[in-house]
Enzyme design. Structure first.
Site, PDB file in Angstrom:
ATOM      1  CB  SER A 129      38.342  26.595  45.627  1.00  0.00           C
ATOM      2  OG  SER A 129      37.535  26.707  46.813  1.00  0.00           O
ATOM      3  CE1 TYR A 142      38.654  31.932  45.449  1.00  0.00           C
ATOM      4  CE2 TYR A 142      37.132  30.454  45.986  1.00  0.00           C
ATOM      5  CZ  TYR A 142      38.396  30.879  45.961  1.00  0.00           C
ATOM      6  OH  TYR A 142      39.269  30.046  46.558  1.00  0.00           O
ATOM      7  CE  LYS A 146      40.821  29.556  43.544  1.00  0.00           C
ATOM      8  NZ  LYS A 146      42.421  29.509  43.487  1.00  0.00           N
TER       9      LYS A 146
END
Length: 237
Positions: A129, A142, A146
């Site tokens: 991402s 998150y 990533k």
């Protein structure tokens, strides 16, 4: 892709589901992995020639058992992922674990389990991402997961390169899956991010899958260890 055997995780919806359809249409032998049997049954009905494996990738031992009989592979797409987005102070241990158990621990486990199955000349594509390289409010856990995917991608490129196995990641910004449309349909929310994207739009699922297909293909035979930004120029602004 014709005749190549490609395993894709996270095929129950969104990018992974669409990717299976594309690979199937191109003549690849697809092994679709998801945790919901009803999703796999629907996918099998739409793409009759695929194989399916039902397993919750957050379960380390169950994943190893489910993948032990996979045939030799030409490609692996680690697409499965979760996104628990909350302010830092509100993130619980479960939220943290949910992000890391699927987004990086499962990628590590799946790739390690399937490493002996990967043919010389094969390709691994990890779904990362933009959040792994840029910071966004509410994305702390998150983004960290990533960023770990990006780091693992480069490490595996070094270790697998001598075996002629390429490892790359794609790093999209918001992609207009059903979930993406639901979360970003409010202009008041979307315009802040769009104002930093020179193309002034979010990405389409097909654009992510075009990049994945390229990285899986022999056209990318000298592309290794990259994190391919798919963000409309966000990083240039």
């Amino acid at each position: 892709m014709k005749g190549k055997t490609i395993l894709v995780t996270g095929t129950g919806q969104g990018i992974g589901c669409a990717l299976v359809h594309v690979l199937h249409s191109l003549g690849a032998k697809v092994i679709a992995v998801a945790r919901r049997p009803e999703s796999l049954a629907q996918l099998k009905a739409e793409c009759p020639n695929i194989e399916t494996i039902c397993v919750d990738l957050s379960n380390w031992d169950a994943t190893k058992a489910a993948l032990k009989d996979v045939p030799p592979l030409d490609g692996l797409v680690n697409n499965a992922g979760v996104a628990v987005i909350k302010p830092f102070e509100e993130i619980t241990e479960k939220d943290f674990d949910d992000n890391f158990n699927v987004n990086i621990k499962a990628v590590f486990n799946v790739t390690q389990t399937l490493s002996p199955k990967l043919k010389s000349g094969s390709s691994i594509v990890n779904l990362s991402s933009l959040a792994g390289q840029r910071s966004f409010a509410g994305h702390s856990a998150y983004s960290a997961s990533k960023a770990a995917v990006d780091s693992l991608t480069k490490s595996l490129a070094l270790e697998f390169g001598p075996r002629k196995i390429r490892v790359n990641a794609v790093n999209p910004t918001v992609i207009l899956t059903k979930m993406g449309r639901d979360h970003w349909s409010d202009p008041a929310k979307a315009n802040g991010l769009l104002s930093h994207i020179p193309l002034r739009r979010f990405g389409e699922v097909s654009e992510v899958n075009d990049a994945i297909i390229f990285l899986l293909s022999d056209k990318a035979s000298y592309v290794n260890g990259t994190t391919m930004l798919l963000e409309g120029g966000y990083s240039a602004s």
